[in-house]
Write a protein that holds these residues in place. Structure first.
Motif, mmCIF file in Angstrom:
data_model
loop_
_atom_site.group_PDB
_atom_site.id
_atom_site.type_symbol
_atom_site.label_atom_id
_atom_site.label_comp_id
_atom_site.label_asym_id
_atom_site.label_seq_id
_atom_site.Cartn_x
_atom_site.Cartn_y
_atom_site.Cartn_z
ATOM 1 N N THR A 10 0.827 -1.207 0.000
ATOM 2 C CA THR A 10 0.000 0.000 0.000
ATOM 3 C C THR A 10 0.864 1.261 0.000
ATOM 4 O OG1 THR A 10 -1.738 -1.172 1.219
ATOM 5 C CG2 THR A 10 -1.834 1.226 1.221
ATOM 6 N N GLU A 11 1.931 1.247 0.798
ATOM 7 C CA GLU A 11 2.830 2.403 0.852
ATOM 8 C C GLU A 11 3.508 2.643 -0.496
ATOM 9 O OE1 GLU A 11 3.847 4.675 3.553
ATOM 10 O OE2 GLU A 11 1.817 4.016 4.015
ATOM 11 N N ILE A 12 3.940 1.565 -1.152
ATOM 12 C CA ILE A 12 4.607 1.705 -2.452
ATOM 13 C C ILE A 12 3.631 2.240 -3.493
ATOM 14 C CG2 ILE A 12 5.694 0.441 -4.343
ATOM 15 C CD1 ILE A 12 6.899 -1.431 -2.221
ATOM 16 N N GLU A 13 2.407 1.733 -3.476
ATOM 17 C CA GLU A 13 1.396 2.201 -4.437
ATOM 18 C C GLU A 13 1.067 3.671 -4.215
ATOM 19 O OE1 GLU A 13 -0.901 -2.080 -5.111
ATOM 20 O OE2 GLU A 13 -1.707 -0.608 -3.709
ATOM 21 N N LYS A 14 1.092 4.108 -2.965
ATOM 22 C CA LYS A 14 0.738 5.489 -2.640
ATOM 23 C C LYS A 14 1.907 6.446 -2.870
ATOM 24 C CE LYS A 14 0.224 6.523 1.702
ATOM 25 N NZ LYS A 14 -0.372 6.584 3.076
ATOM 26 N N ARG A 15 3.100 6.054 -2.470
ATOM 27 C CA ARG A 15 4.247 6.965 -2.467
ATOM 28 C C ARG A 15 5.244 6.705 -3.592
ATOM 29 N NH1 ARG A 15 6.429 5.450 3.171
ATOM 30 N NH2 ARG A 15 8.263 6.544 2.354
ATOM 31 N N GLY A 16 5.225 5.507 -4.156
ATOM 32 C CA GLY A 16 6.219 5.124 -5.147
ATOM 33 C C GLY A 16 7.387 4.412 -4.493
ATOM 34 N N LEU A 17 8.014 3.502 -5.235
ATOM 35 C CA LEU A 17 9.080 2.681 -4.680
ATOM 36 C C LEU A 17 10.286 3.515 -4.263
ATOM 37 C CD1 LEU A 17 10.221 -0.108 -4.020
ATOM 38 C CD2 LEU A 17 11.001 -0.276 -6.385
ATOM 39 N N LEU A 18 10.652 4.520 -5.049
ATOM 40 C CA LEU A 18 11.832 5.312 -4.732
ATOM 41 C C LEU A 18 11.714 5.953 -3.353
ATOM 42 C CD1 LEU A 18 14.559 6.457 -5.699
ATOM 43 C CD2 LEU A 18 13.298 8.397 -6.670
ATOM 44 N N ASP A 19 10.576 6.549 -3.059
ATOM 45 C CA ASP A 19 10.372 7.215 -1.776
ATOM 46 C C ASP A 19 10.400 6.206 -0.630
ATOM 47 O OD1 ASP A 19 9.721 9.849 -0.499
ATOM 48 O OD2 ASP A 19 8.001 8.712 0.227
ATOM 49 N N VAL A 20 9.801 5.051 -0.833
ATOM 50 C CA VAL A 20 9.779 4.030 0.215
ATOM 51 C C VAL A 20 11.186 3.492 0.472
ATOM 52 C CG1 VAL A 20 8.911 1.737 0.834
ATOM 53 C CG2 VAL A 20 7.365 3.412 -0.171
ATOM 54 N N LEU A 21 11.961 3.296 -0.593
ATOM 55 C CA LEU A 21 13.333 2.835 -0.406
ATOM 56 C C LEU A 21 14.160 3.862 0.357
ATOM 57 C CD1 LEU A 21 14.155 1.211 -3.878
ATOM 58 C CD2 LEU A 21 13.937 0.024 -1.689
ATOM 59 N N ARG A 22 13.955 5.119 0.082
ATOM 60 C CA ARG A 22 14.766 6.153 0.735
ATOM 61 C C ARG A 22 14.329 6.442 2.160
ATOM 62 N NH1 ARG A 22 15.482 10.629 -4.154
ATOM 63 N NH2 ARG A 22 17.243 9.580 -5.189
ATOM 64 N N LYS A 23 13.034 6.364 2.424
ATOM 65 C CA LYS A 23 12.536 6.806 3.728
ATOM 66 C C LYS A 23 11.985 5.679 4.597
ATOM 67 C CE LYS A 23 11.249 11.318 1.814
ATOM 68 N NZ LYS A 23 10.101 12.224 1.517
ATOM 69 N N GLY A 24 11.800 4.491 4.019
ATOM 70 C CA GLY A 24 11.213 3.408 4.786
ATOM 71 C C GLY A 24 9.734 3.637 5.038
ATOM 72 N N PHE A 25 9.163 2.876 5.966
ATOM 73 C CA PHE A 25 7.755 3.060 6.306
ATOM 74 C C PHE A 25 7.514 2.599 7.732
ATOM 75 C CE2 PHE A 25 7.746 -1.377 5.398
ATOM 76 C CZ PHE A 25 6.622 -1.933 6.005
ATOM 77 N N ALA A 26 6.416 3.053 8.303
ATOM 78 C CA ALA A 26 6.073 2.731 9.692
ATOM 79 C C ALA A 26 4.759 1.970 9.748
ATOM 80 C CB ALA A 26 5.977 4.009 10.517
ATOM 81 N N ASP A 27 4.637 1.132 10.771
ATOM 82 C CA ASP A 27 3.404 0.381 10.984
ATOM 83 C C ASP A 27 3.252 0.131 12.480
ATOM 84 O OD1 ASP A 27 1.099 -1.039 10.524
ATOM 85 O OD2 ASP A 27 2.110 -2.902 9.986
ATOM 86 N N TYR A 28 2.195 0.673 13.077
ATOM 87 C CA TYR A 28 1.917 0.491 14.500
ATOM 88 C C TYR A 28 3.131 0.809 15.372
ATOM 89 C CZ TYR A 28 -2.694 -1.597 13.813
ATOM 90 O OH TYR A 28 -4.031 -1.801 13.495
ATOM 91 N N GLY A 29 3.801 1.917 15.081
ATOM 92 C CA GLY A 29 4.923 2.344 15.906
ATOM 93 C C GLY A 29 6.246 1.693 15.584
ATOM 94 N N SER A 30 6.268 0.739 14.683
ATOM 95 C CA SER A 30 7.520 0.117 14.249
ATOM 96 C C SER A 30 7.935 0.724 12.918
ATOM 97 C CB SER A 30 7.348 -1.394 14.090
ATOM 98 O OG SER A 30 7.057 -2.003 15.327
ATOM 99 N N ARG A 31 9.205 1.059 12.794
ATOM 100 C CA ARG A 31 9.701 1.661 11.547
ATOM 101 C C ARG A 31 10.706 0.736 10.896
ATOM 102 N NH1 ARG A 31 9.940 5.649 8.180
ATOM 103 N NH2 ARG A 31 8.180 6.679 9.182
ATOM 104 N N PHE A 32 10.544 0.569 9.579
ATOM 105 C CA PHE A 32 11.393 -0.351 8.831
ATOM 106 C C PHE A 32 12.082 0.354 7.673
ATOM 107 C CE2 PHE A 32 8.237 -2.987 10.888
ATOM 108 C CZ PHE A 32 8.998 -4.037 11.378
#
Length: 293
Positions: free
Chosen positions: A73-95
């Motif tokens: 969902t994050e990749i579809e919303k933000r694009g792969l480049l942004d997710v690779l550079r910034k990661g993503f969070a889920d329920y207080g955990s950041r990856f």
């Protein structure tokens, strides 16, 4: 002698695996999530076990499926480049989905994380949920597809223009793998030439040459040790090269336009550097590092 596209694929695979890529089977690709989930989880387990255990307290036995859904969902919303550079969070955990090269040797922990990146290559990937169509080669970073390649061999009577035609007319941009910003770059390749695009748009797909140039003109110089296009896999697709391109060279350009009725629109362009841009910047940085600004 095997003169098919498959022999071309195998040759590229051999070069990349010799430099640390892993070979993955088409069955490892999940068409629905658009990922090689086994490689994704191997990377996460190796680099972020504490965050994984923390998230497990929230999701329990459904952790894997919910993690993949959230990431997709994050990749579809933000694009792969942004997710690779910034990661993503889920329920207080950041990856983090990748660890780029450390700026110095002063942080051995980051250097170790960087070494855990998994580059892999997969051939004859069935990309569609609707039919059995497959494309020649996909490059993955930590289980996420970052590049596709359609390969043509002169000995079969085809060339790079046939690969471009295949992308335009036989690769539906509505498929997850070909959606804009879902995969970073698509290469059309033959023995001598390389072209690229970052947005598939059917017959309107625009390809740029990704060649070195030769004698102040187009094309590539003679390569005494192999294909003229070998720089693509021998230089550009090498692990450290791709990580640097993703971290420092690629960008999303947003152009604002106004239509005849006065409505403002935004047009996004995902920019992957041309070969000469990449080469020139690297040479200048290396020169400045050695000789000073």
């Amino acid at each position: 002698m095997d003169t098919s596209e498959k022999s071309f694929e195998a040759y590229i695979e051999t070069v990349l695996t010799a430099s640390g890529y892993r070979v993955r089977e088409p069955k490892n690709y999940n068409v629905e999530s658009c990922m090689d989930e086994e490689m994704l989880f191997e990377f996460i387990y190796a680099t972020q076990p504490k965050e994984w255990e923390k998230l497990k307290e929230q999701h329990g036995e459904e952790l894997k499926s919910k993690f993949v859904y959230r990431l997709k969902t994050e990749i579809e919303k933000r694009g792969l480049l942004d997710v690779l550079r910034k990661g993503f969070a889920d329920y207080g955990s950041r990856f983090q989905l990748v660890y780029f090269a450390p700026e110095s040797t002063l942080n051995p922990e980051h250097a170790l994380l960087h070494q855990n990146n998994i580059f892999s290559i997969m051939r004859q990937v069935k990309f569609s949920q609707k039919d059995g169509k497959s494309l020649d080669t996909v490059i993955f970073l930590n289980g996420l597809p970052i590049s596709t390649l359609e390969l043509k061999n002169y000995l079969t009577g085809q060339n790079v223009q046939d690969a471009i035609k295949q992308y335009r007319y036989d690769r539906d941009p509505r498929e997850a793998l070909f959606a804009f910003k879902r995969c970073l770059v698509h290469f059309a390749v033959d023995n001598d030439l390389v072209y690229m695009t970052t947005r598939l748009a059917g017959k309107s797909t625009f390809f740029l040459p990704f060649n070195k140039g030769f004698e102040n003109g187009a094309g590539n110089p003679v390569n005494p040790s192999g294909f003229k296009s070998a720089y693509l896999w021998e230089e550009v697709l090498q692990k450290n090269s791709l990580l640097q391109i993703i971290a420092e060279f690629m960008l999303v350009s947003i152009e604002k336009t106004t239509d005849e009725e006065g409505n403002q629109k935004e047009k996004e362009t995902l920019i992957f550097p041309r070969y000469h841009q990449l080469d020139a910047v690297r040479q200048m940085v290396d020169h400045a590092r050695e000789h000073g600004a």
